[in-house]
Motif scaffolding. Structure first.
Motif, PDB file in Angstrom:
ATOM      1  N   ALA A  62       0.826  -1.203   0.000  1.00 18.50           N
ATOM      2  CA  ALA A  62       0.000   0.000   0.000  1.00 18.50           C
ATOM      3  C   ALA A  62       0.859   1.251   0.000  1.00 18.50           C
ATOM      4  O   ALA A  62       0.504   2.268  -0.631  1.00 18.50           O
ATOM      5  CB  ALA A  62      -0.915  -0.017   1.225  1.00 18.50           C
ATOM      6  N   GLU A  63       2.017   1.202   0.677  1.00 15.88           N
ATOM      7  CA  GLU A  63       2.895   2.371   0.706  1.00 15.88           C
ATOM      8  C   GLU A  63       3.458   2.657  -0.687  1.00 15.88           C
ATOM      9  O   GLU A  63       3.534   3.818  -1.128  1.00 15.88           O
ATOM     10  CB  GLU A  63       4.029   2.144   1.710  1.00 15.88           C
ATOM     11  N   SER A  66       0.695   4.082  -2.845  1.00 10.49           N
ATOM     12  CA  SER A  66       0.335   5.472  -2.528  1.00 10.49           C
ATOM     13  C   SER A  66       1.302   6.485  -3.117  1.00 10.49           C
ATOM     14  O   SER A  66       0.998   7.691  -3.185  1.00 10.49           O
ATOM     15  CB  SER A  66       0.279   5.638  -1.003  1.00 10.49           C
ATOM     16  N   THR A  69       0.464   9.072  -5.998  1.00  6.63           N
ATOM     17  CA  THR A  69      -0.105  10.417  -5.819  1.00  6.63           C
ATOM     18  C   THR A  69       0.927  11.507  -6.042  1.00  6.63           C
ATOM     19  O   THR A  69       0.575  12.681  -6.248  1.00  6.63           O
ATOM     20  CB  THR A  69      -0.667  10.540  -4.394  1.00  6.63           C
ATOM     21  N   ALA A  82      -7.575   5.291  -8.055  1.00 10.16           N
ATOM     22  CA  ALA A  82      -7.577   4.880  -6.645  1.00 10.16           C
ATOM     23  C   ALA A  82      -8.109   3.468  -6.488  1.00 10.16           C
ATOM     24  O   ALA A  82      -7.603   2.677  -5.686  1.00 10.16           O
ATOM     25  CB  ALA A  82      -8.404   5.853  -5.814  1.00 10.16           C
ATOM     26  N   ARG A  86      -6.049   0.337  -4.928  1.00 12.33           N
ATOM     27  CA  ARG A  86      -6.566  -0.447  -3.812  1.00 12.33           C
ATOM     28  C   ARG A  86      -6.590  -1.939  -4.152  1.00 12.33           C
ATOM     29  O   ARG A  86      -6.250  -2.783  -3.318  1.00 12.33           O
ATOM     30  CB  ARG A  86      -7.971   0.022  -3.441  1.00 12.33           C
ATOM     31  N   THR A  93      -8.034   1.628   2.269  1.00 13.09           N
ATOM     32  CA  THR A  93      -7.548   3.005   2.350  1.00 13.09           C
ATOM     33  C   THR A  93      -6.110   2.991   2.811  1.00 13.09           C
ATOM     34  O   THR A  93      -5.645   2.038   3.455  1.00 13.09           O
ATOM     35  CB  THR A  93      -8.373   3.844   3.342  1.00 13.09           C
ATOM     36  N   VAL A  94      -5.394   4.095   2.482  1.00 12.97           N
ATOM     37  CA  VAL A  94      -4.035   4.316   2.931  1.00 12.97           C
ATOM     38  C   VAL A  94      -3.958   5.739   3.455  1.00 12.97           C
ATOM     39  O   VAL A  94      -4.302   6.684   2.733  1.00 12.97           O
ATOM     40  CB  VAL A  94      -3.001   4.113   1.804  1.00 12.97           C
ATOM     41  N   LYS A 106      -3.754   9.132   1.392  1.00 12.49           N
ATOM     42  CA  LYS A 106      -3.004   9.007   0.143  1.00 12.49           C
ATOM     43  C   LYS A 106      -3.825   8.234  -0.875  1.00 12.49           C
ATOM     44  O   LYS A 106      -3.791   8.527  -2.074  1.00 12.49           O
ATOM     45  CB  LYS A 106      -1.685   8.283   0.392  1.00 12.49           C
ATOM     46  N   VAL A 107      -4.538   7.193  -0.401  1.00 10.63           N
ATOM     47  CA  VAL A 107      -5.420   6.425  -1.284  1.00 10.63           C
ATOM     48  C   VAL A 107      -6.760   6.334  -0.580  1.00 10.63           C
ATOM     49  O   VAL A 107      -6.924   5.533   0.341  1.00 10.63           O
ATOM     50  CB  VAL A 107      -4.856   5.015  -1.566  1.00 10.63           C
TER      51      VAL A 107
END
Length: 497
Positions: A62-63, A66, A69, A82, A86, A93-94, A106-107
């Motif tokens: 996830a990092e 993100s 962005t 997004a 995901r 979500t992040v 971020k997400v």
């Protein structure tokens, strides 16, 4: 008339669980259980490590997702992008909390109906870390998990992701079954290896020793029951050597006992016939005593003494040859009358060997009257004969008897003023056919007396000995109370007419 129905046989106690009787089977089962139990301690840690790594992988994915962005226009992701991010990272979500304390998504993701449960990977307590996998497995379906961890690519305080735990639960369950299968295989393999090792080094030698003991117990004369030591230097080897030595010594003792039993039976028959012959000789000596020949009168006392000793020896041998003495019928027995009766049979007299009794008339001991009589007669007779053997005696012989009580035991002390017991004779004083201290004695009197005392639960000991005499202690358990004094008769006064 019909017979009464017999009572039903008692049922054997029911076994609560199956437990094999053989040592090998028990050893195998216990080894498998112990290895499985030891492996079970590592199971929670393995599951916790698997879950932690799975969540950390989701956080890193996830990092990385993100970071898209950073190149998006105005650093804002479209809904389509997004959603793709995901799906790629497997999260909803992040969010990141920067060093200034600003939290921003971020997400972004859809709105959650229920709040997720929290798992903080930054600092977990051991208890919560170990229990986390089981909360995931048994916490219900369709839940969301909120994971907080330290970021790797951002300079921020933490990164936070929200992800469904359905996939985690499925993979955790698969991993659990794999662990159980591995644990079962390792337990059986390790148990089998340990079992084979112990069976080779311990169980089989013990079975060999046990079979040898069982065969020897069934037939000591069986030469095949003999065990050959394997030469091992451990406890098993020493046990084999000791068993081999014990079997040899016991076999020799049994052979010796059989020979002694046959010899004893022959001696008993010979003694029986010998007593009859000696009785005839005594009758002949009595007839000789009726003659008035001075030479016969001079030689007759020596002949009578020799015949008396021979008859006594034959009687003692036959008495000791019994298999065992009868169990004593212990009861409260007055000691003073027993001493008088024993002294009479032992031929004590005021003119010769005197009995000095310091026992009160009302004192009692707990003993079988007949066996107590035999013990006292043997002790008094031995003392009298020892005194009579002293040629240069300048004082009359005496036996002093006292009674004391100590710790629930009655102690009868018989002290004589004879020559004492030599140091050589003390070693075998109470051994049959070996403990005699006078010429021509069989050494059975003290052996029989001690056997009777031990049958009461007590003992007979040589307490003191020396040139001034010997002291024997007869210890009998139990201290009965003294005899009750007879009731006094009341005297009634009659008025004079």
């Amino acid at each position: 008339m019909a017979d009464a129905p017999s009572p039903p046989a008692p049922k054997p106690p029911a076994r609560r669980f199956f437990w094999p009787g053989g040592l090998s089977a028990r050893l195998l089962i216990l080894t498998i259980l112990f290895v499985a139990g030891a492996s079970a301690f590592a199971l929670p840690a393995a599951l916790a490590s698997f879950e932690e790594q799975w969540l950390l992988d989701r956080v890193r994915a996830a990092e990385l997702a993100s970071m898209a962005t950073e190149v998006a226009p105005d650093q804002v992701l479209s809904e389509n992008l997004a959603s793709q991010l995901r799906d790629t990272a497997g999260v909803q979500t992040v969010a990141i909390l920067d060093n200034d304390g600003n939290r921003f998504l971020k997400v972004p993701g859809p709105r959650l109906e229920e709040p997720p449960y929290l798992v903080d990977l930054r600092d977990q307590a051991p208890a919560s870390w170990l229990s986390a996998p089981f909360q995931t497995l048994f916490g219900g379906d369709g839940r969301m998990v909120r994971v907080v961890a330290e970021p790797r690519f951002y300079k921020a305080q933490f990164i936070e992701v929200v992800a469904p735990d359905t996939e985690l639960k499925a993979e955790l369950r698969d991993y659990l079954w794999r662990l159980l299968a591995i644990m079962g295989f390792v337990s059986v393999l390790a148990g089998g290896l340990v079992y084979l090792s112990l069976n080779y080094f311990l169980v089989r030698p013990m079975q060999r020793i046990t079979r040898s003991m069982e065969r020897f117990a069934a037939d000591p004369e069986d030469l095949d029951a003999h065990i050959d030591p394997s030469g091992r230097r451990d406890e098993i080897g020493r046990a084999e050597v000791q068993l081999d030595r014990m079997q040899e010594e016991l076999r020799a003792a049994l052979n010796s006992r059989a020979r002694l039993a046959a010899l004893g039976e022959a001696v008993a028959k010979i003694n029986h016939d010998l007593r009859n012959m000696l009785t005839s000789a005594q009758i002949a000596s009595e007839r000789l005593a009726a003659l008035k020949d001075p030479k016969v009168t001079q030689a007759l006392p020596r002949l009578e003494r020799a015949l008396d000793r021979a008859v006594k020896l034959a009687t003692d041998v036959l008495t000791y040859g019994k298999t065992e003495e009868a169990a004593p019928d212990a009861r409260a027995t007055p000691l003073s009358p027993a001493l008088e009766a024993a002294s009479e049979e032992a031929r004590l007299s005021p003119d010769g060997m005197q009995l000095v009794s310091l026992v009160a008339e009302d004192e009692q001991v707990n003993a079988d009257p007949d066996q107590l009589h035999r013990i006292l007669v043997n002790l008094m007779r031995n003392a009298r004969e020892a005194v009579e053997l002293q040629a240069d005696r300048d004082r009359p012989g005496r036996i002093e008897v006292t009674l004391s009580q100590a710790d629930g035991v009655s102690i009868i002390r018989l002290a004589d003023n004879g020559p004492g017991v030599s140091e050589r004779a003390r070693e075998r004083l109470f051994q049959p056919f070996a403990g005699s201290t006078r010429p021509g004695g069989a050494g059975l009197g003290l052996a029989i007396a001690r056997e009777l005392a031990q049958g009461h639960g007590g003992d007979l000991l040589l307490a003191e000995t020396g040139p001034q005499g010997s002291v024997f202690e007869l210890r009998l358990p139990g201290t009965p109370p003294p005899l009750a004094p007879p009731p006094k008769r009341r005297r009634t006064k009659t008025s004079e007419a």
